[in-house]
Design an enzyme around this catalytic site. Structure first.
Site, PDB file in Angstrom:
ATOM      1  N   CYS A  11       0.550  -1.158  -0.073  1.00 11.16           N
ATOM      2  CA  CYS A  11      -0.010   0.099   0.080  1.00 11.16           C
ATOM      3  C   CYS A  11       0.875   1.215   0.065  1.00 11.16           C
ATOM      4  O   CYS A  11       2.059   1.112  -0.531  1.00 11.16           O
ATOM      5  CB  CYS A  11      -0.904  -0.075   1.160  1.00 11.16           C
ATOM      6  SG  CYS A  11      -0.364  -0.041   2.884  1.00 11.16           S
ATOM      7  N   ASN A  14       2.165   1.247   4.408  1.00  7.13           N
ATOM      8  CA  ASN A  14       2.531   0.342   4.979  1.00  7.13           C
ATOM      9  C   ASN A  14       2.062   0.209   6.570  1.00  7.13           C
ATOM     10  O   ASN A  14       2.788  -0.599   7.295  1.00  7.13           O
ATOM     11  CB  ASN A  14       3.820  -0.221   4.765  1.00  7.13           C
ATOM     12  CG  ASN A  14       4.368  -1.843   5.155  1.00  7.13           C
ATOM     13  OD1 ASN A  14       5.263  -2.090   5.797  1.00  7.13           O
ATOM     14  ND2 ASN A  14       3.289  -2.735   5.202  1.00  7.13           N
ATOM     15  N   CYS A  16      -1.727   0.620   7.537  1.00 11.59           N
ATOM     16  CA  CYS A  16      -3.168   0.664   7.482  1.00 11.59           C
ATOM     17  C   CYS A  16      -3.590  -0.954   6.677  1.00 11.59           C
ATOM     18  O   CYS A  16      -3.807  -1.749   7.384  1.00 11.59           O
ATOM     19  CB  CYS A  16      -3.819   1.879   7.013  1.00 11.59           C
ATOM     20  SG  CYS A  16      -3.666   3.338   7.982  1.00 11.59           S
ATOM     21  N   ARG A  17      -3.562  -0.584   5.353  1.00 10.31           N
ATOM     22  CA  ARG A  17      -4.030  -1.801   4.644  1.00 10.31           C
ATOM     23  C   ARG A  17      -3.149  -2.871   4.452  1.00 10.31           C
ATOM     24  O   ARG A  17      -3.690  -3.877   4.629  1.00 10.31           O
ATOM     25  CB  ARG A  17      -4.435  -1.256   3.051  1.00 10.31           C
ATOM     26  CG  ARG A  17      -5.581  -0.189   3.458  1.00 10.31           C
ATOM     27  CD  ARG A  17      -5.688   0.627   1.929  1.00 10.31           C
ATOM     28  NE  ARG A  17      -4.755   1.356   1.818  1.00 10.31           N
ATOM     29  CZ  ARG A  17      -4.290   2.200   0.584  1.00 10.31           C
ATOM     30  NH1 ARG A  17      -5.046   2.006  -0.398  1.00 10.31           N
ATOM     31  NH2 ARG A  17      -3.390   2.977   0.685  1.00 10.31           N
ATOM     32  N   SER A  18      -1.819  -2.866   3.842  1.00 11.45           N
ATOM     33  CA  SER A  18      -1.089  -3.992   3.567  1.00 11.45           C
ATOM     34  C   SER A  18      -0.668  -4.563   4.819  1.00 11.45           C
ATOM     35  O   SER A  18      -0.534  -5.911   4.704  1.00 11.45           O
ATOM     36  CB  SER A  18       0.286  -3.578   2.740  1.00 11.45           C
ATOM     37  OG  SER A  18       0.884  -2.740   3.459  1.00 11.45           O
ATOM     38  N   ASP A 126      -7.974   3.868   0.966  1.00  8.84           N
ATOM     39  CA  ASP A 126      -7.311   4.377   2.037  1.00  8.84           C
ATOM     40  C   ASP A 126      -8.007   5.006   3.277  1.00  8.84           C
ATOM     41  O   ASP A 126      -8.757   5.764   3.109  1.00  8.84           O
ATOM     42  CB  ASP A 126      -6.250   5.364   1.595  1.00  8.84           C
ATOM     43  CG  ASP A 126      -5.043   5.664   2.477  1.00  8.84           C
ATOM     44  OD1 ASP A 126      -5.260   5.214   3.521  1.00  8.84           O
ATOM     45  OD2 ASP A 126      -4.448   6.500   2.071  1.00  8.84           O
TER      46      ASP A 126
END
Ligand code: 4NP
Length: 153
Positions: A11, A14, A16-18, A126
């Site tokens: 993301c 690195n 939140c999402r990934s 995001d």
């Protein structure tokens, strides 16, 4: 001997999402007894959060669902290109950043292309600047996407 598939979730920050995608994927391959088939990591195309744990909201949504989000943020590096078989971009912008950084588009997939609820659908948004419910929605998308991704192997 079958070689492991080296998977990298990507993301922007690195945090939140990934890291959440990585944790969910690891949880699922452990549950399915196929962890030895994969080497799993995550990174961000930006380096602002290098060395930091995941965002507390990502850690919290993991805790709520029995998943430990433990990764420490790091920025994408050139050796990631040779070092991985598949890069999972959380959104179109991450994908474009990776291509700009020299990654062969052939080894990049967008995460939600594995989400049966929205085939070819939108990005994993995001959640950084939104409320906590953004993290719950991201979690649900990532569960569906990770499951579809595992089924694709
Ligand atoms: P992520 O979210 O890409 O899902 O980790 C973000 C985290 C931090 C920033 C942007 C996105 N930031 O601009 O600091």
């Amino acid at each position: 001997m079958t070689e492991s598939t080296r998977v990298l979730f990507v993301c922007l920050g690195n945090i939140c999402r990934s890291p959440l995608a990585e944790a969910i994927f690891i949880h699922m391959i452990n549950e399915r007894g196929i962890a030895n088939r994969f080497i799993v990591d995550s990174c961000g195309t930006g380096g602002w959060h290098e060395g930091n744990p995941a965002d507390p909201r990502s850690i919290q949504v993991g805790v709520k669902n029995g998943i430990r989000v433990e990764s420490i943020a790091r920025q994408f590096r050139d050796t990631d290109i040779e070092g991985h078989d598949l890069l999972l971009a959380m959104d179109r912008s991450n994908e474009n950043n990776l291509i700009r950084l020299g990654v062969d588009p052939g080894i990049i997939r967008r995460m939600r292309s594995f989400d049966p609820a929205t085939p070819d659908g939108p990005d994993v948004p995001d959640p950084y600047y939104g409320g906590d419910d953004g993290f719950d929605k991201v979690y649900e998308m990532l569960v569906r996407s990770c499951s579809g991704l595992i089924d694709s192997f």
